[in-house]
Enzyme design. Structure first.
Site, PDB file in Angstrom:
ATOM      1  N   ASP A 173     -43.646  27.070  26.482  1.00  0.00           N
ATOM      2  CA  ASP A 173     -44.416  28.297  26.423  1.00  0.00           C
ATOM      3  C   ASP A 173     -45.434  28.343  27.558  1.00  0.00           C
ATOM      4  OD1 ASP A 173     -45.715  26.115  25.338  1.00  0.00           O
ATOM      5  OD2 ASP A 173     -46.514  27.174  23.596  1.00  0.00           O
ATOM      6  N   ASP A 184     -50.521  23.862  30.890  1.00  0.00           N
ATOM      7  CA  ASP A 184     -51.961  23.960  31.172  1.00  0.00           C
ATOM      8  C   ASP A 184     -52.342  22.778  32.061  1.00  0.00           C
ATOM      9  OD1 ASP A 184     -54.659  24.358  31.195  1.00  0.00           O
ATOM     10  OD2 ASP A 184     -54.960  24.087  29.053  1.00  0.00           O
ATOM     11  N   ASP A 234     -50.837  29.970  19.965  1.00  0.00           N
ATOM     12  CA  ASP A 234     -51.735  30.197  18.830  1.00  0.00           C
ATOM     13  C   ASP A 234     -53.178  29.855  19.135  1.00  0.00           C
ATOM     14  OD1 ASP A 234     -51.082  27.303  18.915  1.00  0.00           O
ATOM     15  OD2 ASP A 234     -52.343  27.233  17.121  1.00  0.00           O
TER      16      ASP A 234
HETATM   17  P1  IMP Z   1     -51.138  20.520  28.542  1.00  0.00           P
HETATM   18  O1  IMP Z   1     -50.269  21.171  29.601  1.00  0.00           O
HETATM   19  O2  IMP Z   1     -50.810  19.087  28.296  1.00  0.00           O
HETATM   20  O3  IMP Z   1     -52.592  20.749  28.802  1.00  0.00           O
HETATM   21  O4  IMP Z   1     -50.875  21.178  27.142  1.00  0.00           O
HETATM   22  C1  IMP Z   1     -50.151  22.316  26.973  1.00  0.00           C
HETATM   23  C2  IMP Z   1     -50.227  22.716  25.514  1.00  0.00           C
HETATM   24  O5  IMP Z   1     -51.568  23.110  25.173  1.00  0.00           O
HETATM   25  C3  IMP Z   1     -49.360  23.912  25.274  1.00  0.00           C
HETATM   26  O6  IMP Z   1     -48.058  23.548  24.872  1.00  0.00           O
HETATM   27  C4  IMP Z   1     -50.124  24.663  24.214  1.00  0.00           C
HETATM   28  O7  IMP Z   1     -49.750  24.203  22.942  1.00  0.00           O
HETATM   29  C5  IMP Z   1     -51.571  24.318  24.463  1.00  0.00           C
HETATM   30  N1  IMP Z   1     -52.244  25.344  25.271  1.00  0.00           N
HETATM   31  C6  IMP Z   1     -52.661  25.265  26.545  1.00  0.00           C
HETATM   32  N2  IMP Z   1     -53.249  26.391  26.964  1.00  0.00           N
HETATM   33  C7  IMP Z   1     -53.204  27.251  25.910  1.00  0.00           C
HETATM   34  C8  IMP Z   1     -53.643  28.608  25.722  1.00  0.00           C
HETATM   35  O8  IMP Z   1     -54.208  29.283  26.594  1.00  0.00           O
HETATM   36  N3  IMP Z   1     -53.415  29.142  24.488  1.00  0.00           N
HETATM   37  C9  IMP Z   1     -52.795  28.453  23.488  1.00  0.00           C
HETATM   38  N4  IMP Z   1     -52.371  27.189  23.630  1.00  0.00           N
HETATM   39  C10 IMP Z   1     -52.558  26.579  24.835  1.00  0.00           C
HETATM   40 MG    MG Z   2     -46.245  23.806  23.985  1.00  0.00          MG
END
Ligand code: IMP
Ligand code: MG
Length: 184
Positions: free
Chosen positions: A104, A107, A163
């Site tokens: 999805d 980040d 979410d």
């Molecule tokens: P990262 O890339 O390890 O920081 O984590 C990504 C995960 O953090 C995603 O799969 C989402 O579950 C959650 N996440 C990151 N940014 C958002 C956002 O803006 N809204 C909702 N969930 C987010």
């Molecule tokens: Mg995810």
């Protein structure tokens, strides 16, 4: 669920349902062009990727199977630490299989880089990544993302699988939350 059901809770719609649909159509064409009719296993990361999986998979001409992983990232609040625990593993063996991770949002990219290392150790035939959304932070990690839907600003977004405390996943668009929802 639609905009009228969350009136006052969404600050602005960042990407409409129509824009998501149009971009997924383009992404599916890119993906088809890459696999050239070879079979692929779509690996969705629960729960956020359910919408992307359902919509993107149905636009592919490439013969595809689906499997799912659920991971939990240790960390405080909304920031992931990169230390990941598998809550649900794949049901299938991916040795010698073309795997396309469907995400999805990316980040920090920490969850994804862990996932890539984990899946690579199972020796798939190929391993590629598709994500609907990507935030600027993702540029800091050495993760190559093959198919990106939209690059978005560094704001917390909800909808289309994403979410806030379990809510708003079922919105058909991607939007930002009104500050009062955060308790602000
Ligand atoms: P990262 O890339 O390890 O920081 O984590 C990504 C995960 O953090 C995603 O799969 C989402 O579950 C959650 N996440 C990151 N940014 C958002 C956002 O803006 N809204 C909702 N969930 C987010
Ligand atoms: Mg995810």
């Amino acid at each position: 669920m639609d905009a009228k059901d969350v009136e006052g809770e969404i600050e602005k719609v960042l990407i409409s349902a129509e824009e998501i649909d149009a971009r997924l159509t383009e992404m599916a064409a890119e993906i088809d062009a890459y696999y050239q009719g070879e079979k692929v296993l779509l690996v969705g990361v629960l729960n956020g990727a359910v919408m992307a999986m359902a919509d993107l998979s149905r636009k592919l001409s490439t013969p595809a199977q689906m499997d799912w992983m659920a991971v939990s990232s240790y960390g405080s609040g909304t920031k992931s630490s990169g230390v990941v625990r598998i809550l649900k593993d794949l049901a299938s063996d991916i040795h010698d299989v073309n795997v396309l991770i469907v995400e999805d949002i990316i980040d920090s990219g920490l969850t994804l880089s862990w996932l890539i290392a984990n899946l690579k150790s199972r020796e798939p035939k190929s391993l590629r990544i598709a994500t609907v959304l990507r935030k600027p932070e993702a540029a800091k990690v050495e993760v190559h993302v093959d198919h990106v839907g939209f690059d978005i600003p560094n704001e917390f977004v909800v909808g289309y699988g994403l979410d806030y405390a379990g809510d708003y996943r079922t919105l058909p668009f991607v939007g930002t939350l009104a500050p009062h929802v955060y308790g602000g």
